[in-house]
Motif scaffolding. Structure first.
Motif, short mmCIF file in Angstrom:
data_model
loop_
_atom_site.label_atom_id
_atom_site.label_comp_id
_atom_site.label_asym_id
_atom_site.label_seq_id
_atom_site.Cartn_x
_atom_site.Cartn_y
_atom_site.Cartn_z
N LYS A 28 0.81 -1.22 0.00
CA LYS A 28 0.00 0.00 0.00
C LYS A 28 0.84 1.28 0.00
N SER A 29 2.14 1.17 0.27
CA SER A 29 2.97 2.38 0.32
C SER A 29 3.22 2.97 -1.06
N VAL A 30 2.91 2.23 -2.14
CA VAL A 30 3.17 2.79 -3.46
C VAL A 30 2.11 3.81 -3.89
N LEU A 31 0.97 3.83 -3.20
CA LEU A 31 -0.09 4.78 -3.53
C LEU A 31 -0.67 5.36 -2.25
N ARG A 32 -0.71 6.67 -2.18
CA ARG A 32 -1.37 7.31 -1.05
C ARG A 32 -2.86 7.01 -1.14
N HIS A 33 -3.48 6.73 -0.01
CA HIS A 33 -4.92 6.48 -0.02
C HIS A 33 -5.62 7.82 -0.12
N ASN A 34 -6.08 8.15 -1.31
CA ASN A 34 -6.63 9.46 -1.59
C ASN A 34 -8.08 9.57 -1.11
N SER A 35 -8.37 10.66 -0.45
CA SER A 35 -9.72 10.90 0.05
C SER A 35 -10.63 11.34 -1.10
N PRO A 36 -11.93 11.13 -0.95
CA PRO A 36 -12.86 11.64 -1.96
C PRO A 36 -12.74 13.16 -2.16
N PRO A 129 9.60 4.98 -4.28
CA PRO A 129 10.87 4.42 -4.74
C PRO A 129 10.77 2.96 -5.20
N ASN A 130 9.75 2.25 -4.73
CA ASN A 130 9.60 0.85 -5.12
C ASN A 130 8.58 0.67 -6.25
N ASN A 131 8.19 1.75 -6.91
CA ASN A 131 7.26 1.68 -8.03
C ASN A 131 8.07 1.80 -9.33
N ALA A 132 8.74 0.70 -9.68
CA ALA A 132 9.66 0.70 -10.82
C ALA A 132 8.97 1.06 -12.13
N PHE A 133 7.74 0.63 -12.32
CA PHE A 133 7.05 0.92 -13.58
C PHE A 133 6.84 2.42 -13.76
N SER A 134 6.34 3.10 -12.73
CA SER A 134 6.13 4.54 -12.84
C SER A 134 7.46 5.29 -12.95
N ILE A 135 8.45 4.87 -12.19
CA ILE A 135 9.76 5.53 -12.29
C ILE A 135 10.27 5.43 -13.72
N LEU A 139 11.04 8.53 -16.30
CA LEU A 139 12.40 8.71 -16.84
C LEU A 139 12.39 8.65 -18.37
N LYS A 140 11.63 7.74 -18.94
CA LYS A 140 11.53 7.64 -20.41
C LYS A 140 10.91 8.89 -21.01
N GLU A 141 10.10 9.60 -20.25
CA GLU A 141 9.48 10.83 -20.73
C GLU A 141 10.32 12.07 -20.43
N GLY A 142 11.55 11.86 -19.95
CA GLY A 142 12.48 12.97 -19.78
C GLY A 142 12.51 13.63 -18.42
N TYR A 143 11.89 13.02 -17.43
CA TYR A 143 11.90 13.58 -16.08
C TYR A 143 13.24 13.28 -15.42
N VAL A 144 13.66 14.16 -14.54
CA VAL A 144 14.95 14.08 -13.87
C VAL A 144 14.72 13.83 -12.39
N TYR A 145 15.46 12.87 -11.84
CA TYR A 145 15.39 12.60 -10.40
C TYR A 145 16.03 13.76 -9.64
N ALA A 146 15.37 14.24 -8.60
CA ALA A 146 15.91 15.32 -7.78
C ALA A 146 16.37 14.80 -6.42
N LYS A 147 15.49 14.09 -5.70
CA LYS A 147 15.84 13.59 -4.38
C LYS A 147 14.73 12.69 -3.85
#
Length: 166
Positions: A28-36, A129-135, A139-147
């Motif tokens: 469950k840590s890969v997605l914040r439980h978003n409120s309505p 950090p453990n969501n390899a697919f989204s990372i 990255l493939k779309e040109g985003y840069v890791y900051a921290k």
């Protein structure tokens, strides 16, 4: 499948997508439980939620989110200087059974187009950090890791950004 902007009348479909995906996550840590309430705010100006629909079924979303306070603004965490008009990419969800079709990357690009049309020139996003697919997709779309830092009440997130060109 059809890509279109989600409206406030689509709130229940977005909530259902969020809840279905969250319930099925083994970690469950890969997605914040978003409120309505948070989801509803994503459907209202100045924010834009794009959805991919398979008939009447919402199968994926991506959100351009304009921070309303410093706690929501990832830009201030970057330490960048310059003439930036930043916004956030937020809440990318793809229904199981529709993953692997490139929907997240398509939504990332479409949200960028909306951002550019509204005058934003920097997009920020957070990914577990453990969501390899989204990372990999960002990255493939040109985003840069900051921290990496704690966000959202203690969840660890990698912060990425991309300068948009017109």
């Amino acid at each position: 499948m059809e890509l279109r902007r989600c409206q406030p009348s689509d709130l229940q479909a977005v909530i259902d997508l969020n809840e279905t995906i969250y319930a099925a996550l083994p970690d469950k840590s890969v997605l914040r439980h978003n409120s309505p309430e948070m989801i509803a705010s994503c459907l209202e100006e100045p924010n834009v939620t794009l959805g991919v629909w398979d008939g009447n079924l919402l199968v994926a979303i991506g959100v351009l989110y304009v921070p309303q306070c410093i706690e929501e603004d990832h830009f201030h965490d970057l330490g960048l200087h310059g003439d930036y008009r930043p916004a956030n990419q937020k809440l990318f969800l793809v229904r199981e059974g529709y993953r692997g079709l490139g929907l997240q990357r398509q939504l990332i690009r479409e949200v960028e187009k909306v951002a550019i049309s509204r005058g934003y020139n920097l997009l920020c996003t957070t990914v577990a950090p453990n969501n390899a697919f989204s990372i990999n997709n960002f990255l493939k779309e040109g985003y840069v890791y900051a921290k990496t830092e704690e966000k959202y009440g203690g969840l660890v997130r990698n912060l990425y950004y991309k300068t948009l060109t017109y």
